[in-house]
Design an enzyme around this catalytic site. Sequence first.
Site, mmCIF file in Angstrom:
data_model
loop_
_atom_site.group_PDB
_atom_site.id
_atom_site.type_symbol
_atom_site.label_atom_id
_atom_site.label_comp_id
_atom_site.label_asym_id
_atom_site.label_seq_id
_atom_site.Cartn_x
_atom_site.Cartn_y
_atom_site.Cartn_z
ATOM 1 N N ASN A 67 6.507 -0.575 6.352
ATOM 2 C CA ASN A 67 7.931 -0.629 6.003
ATOM 3 C C ASN A 67 8.413 -2.072 5.895
ATOM 4 O O ASN A 67 7.922 -2.961 6.589
ATOM 5 C CB ASN A 67 8.763 0.119 7.052
ATOM 6 C CG ASN A 67 8.368 1.585 7.139
ATOM 7 O OD1 ASN A 67 7.791 2.124 6.198
ATOM 8 N ND2 ASN A 67 8.658 2.217 8.257
ATOM 9 N N HIS A 74 3.448 -5.170 4.304
ATOM 10 C CA HIS A 74 3.971 -5.419 2.955
ATOM 11 C C HIS A 74 5.120 -6.423 2.947
ATOM 12 O O HIS A 74 5.885 -6.485 1.991
ATOM 13 C CB HIS A 74 4.411 -4.088 2.314
ATOM 14 C CG HIS A 74 3.285 -3.116 2.132
ATOM 15 N ND1 HIS A 74 3.451 -1.754 2.093
ATOM 16 C CD2 HIS A 74 1.942 -3.325 1.994
ATOM 17 C CE1 HIS A 74 2.273 -1.167 1.935
ATOM 18 N NE2 HIS A 74 1.347 -2.095 1.876
ATOM 19 N N CYS A 128 15.541 -25.070 -6.372
ATOM 20 C CA CYS A 128 15.051 -25.583 -7.656
ATOM 21 C C CYS A 128 15.678 -24.873 -8.852
ATOM 22 O O CYS A 128 15.344 -25.186 -9.991
ATOM 23 C CB CYS A 128 13.528 -25.485 -7.709
ATOM 24 S SG CYS A 128 12.906 -23.832 -8.072
ATOM 25 N N GLY A 175 4.404 8.712 10.205
ATOM 26 C CA GLY A 175 5.238 8.808 9.015
ATOM 27 C C GLY A 175 4.689 8.122 7.790
ATOM 28 O O GLY A 175 5.416 7.473 7.059
ATOM 29 N N SER A 176 3.391 8.275 7.573
ATOM 30 C CA SER A 176 2.806 7.742 6.335
ATOM 31 C C SER A 176 1.864 8.776 5.747
ATOM 32 O O SER A 176 1.064 9.366 6.462
ATOM 33 C CB SER A 176 2.044 6.447 6.593
ATOM 34 O OG SER A 176 1.377 6.031 5.406
ATOM 35 N N SER A 177 1.961 8.980 4.443
ATOM 36 C CA SER A 177 1.033 9.898 3.782
ATOM 37 C C SER A 177 -0.260 9.167 3.412
ATOM 38 O O SER A 177 -1.172 9.770 2.876
ATOM 39 C CB SER A 177 1.691 10.489 2.537
ATOM 40 O OG SER A 177 2.155 9.444 1.707
ATOM 41 N N LEU A 191 9.783 12.784 13.722
ATOM 42 C CA LEU A 191 9.259 11.677 14.534
ATOM 43 C C LEU A 191 10.181 11.255 15.674
ATOM 44 O O LEU A 191 9.707 10.900 16.752
ATOM 45 C CB LEU A 191 8.958 10.479 13.620
ATOM 46 C CG LEU A 191 7.635 10.625 12.859
ATOM 47 C CD1 LEU A 191 7.594 9.692 11.661
ATOM 48 C CD2 LEU A 191 6.482 10.321 13.794
HETATM 49 ZN ZN LIG Z 1 12.600 -22.745 -6.034
#
Ligand SMILES: [Zn+2]
Length: 279
Positions: free
Chosen positions: A102, A119, A181, A219-221, A263
């Site tokens: 998550n 992730h 930038c 809770g993950s497939s 859960l």
């Molecule tokens: Zn930048």
Amino acid sequence: MTAALDPQLRELVHAGGVVVLSGAGLSTESGIPDYRGPSGSLRRHAPMTYQAFVGSEQARRRYWARSYLGWRQIAHARPNAGHHAVAELQEGGVVGGIITQNVDGLHQAAGASGVVELHGGLDLVVCLTCGIRDTRARMDERLNEANVDFVAHVSRINPDGDVELADDELDGFVPVGCAYCTSDLIKPDVVFFGENVPRGRVDTCYALVEAGRSLLVLGSSLTVMSGLRFVRRAAALGIPIAIVNLGPTRGDELATVKVEAPLGELLSELAANYLPTSA
Ligand SMILES: [Zn+2]
């Protein structure tokens, strides 16, 4: 009304050395739907791929319009009973490591520490041109200033902070560039589809799994390999695997115990019933 706690699951968890691998199903009770699980319908638009994002200014503008709206809901989501129970089990010494798929930061918000965000997390943005990372909150302030007149109707949110929004509702959205930038190649610091999890982070997760006495999938497939590979590693090493998920998972055949239960309730019970079996 409380279902009896599966004795095999309780024994496995209470033995300690548990490594948690959590997915979107853990956050549904916080109001963030799981687009793969039974509580969420499938998303209508395909998730943004890394290649599409970097390849098209229009794709980035669309992504940020949807993500700008989605952030309002993600930022207000609060950890649920399941997140709190995991933090309590960690505090009690039962859980030795937490890996999450998550990007919502809810484990940490519940007080868990050392969480590996497989992730990445939605709380940071990264400029692909200059490499600077900034907080999403600061970026959001700038987006707010640029979009005081932008209103759109959001039909649903996805667990990655992306919302469902018709293309004609994107009119009027003003994207902002990197604060340092000015490049518009600015991306949430999360792993997109078509992008690899950084190798060092994967190795950290393997090391956690290998050092654990059991792996607890919440809770993950396990649809994507980025999570499934840790279940396979545990299985290869003979480390018992418990899976708690509403609906089938790709790891079911490797599981020592599989439980289908909400859960929040189940984890609260596991935390409340915990009696250390070893000092
Ligand atoms: Zn930048």
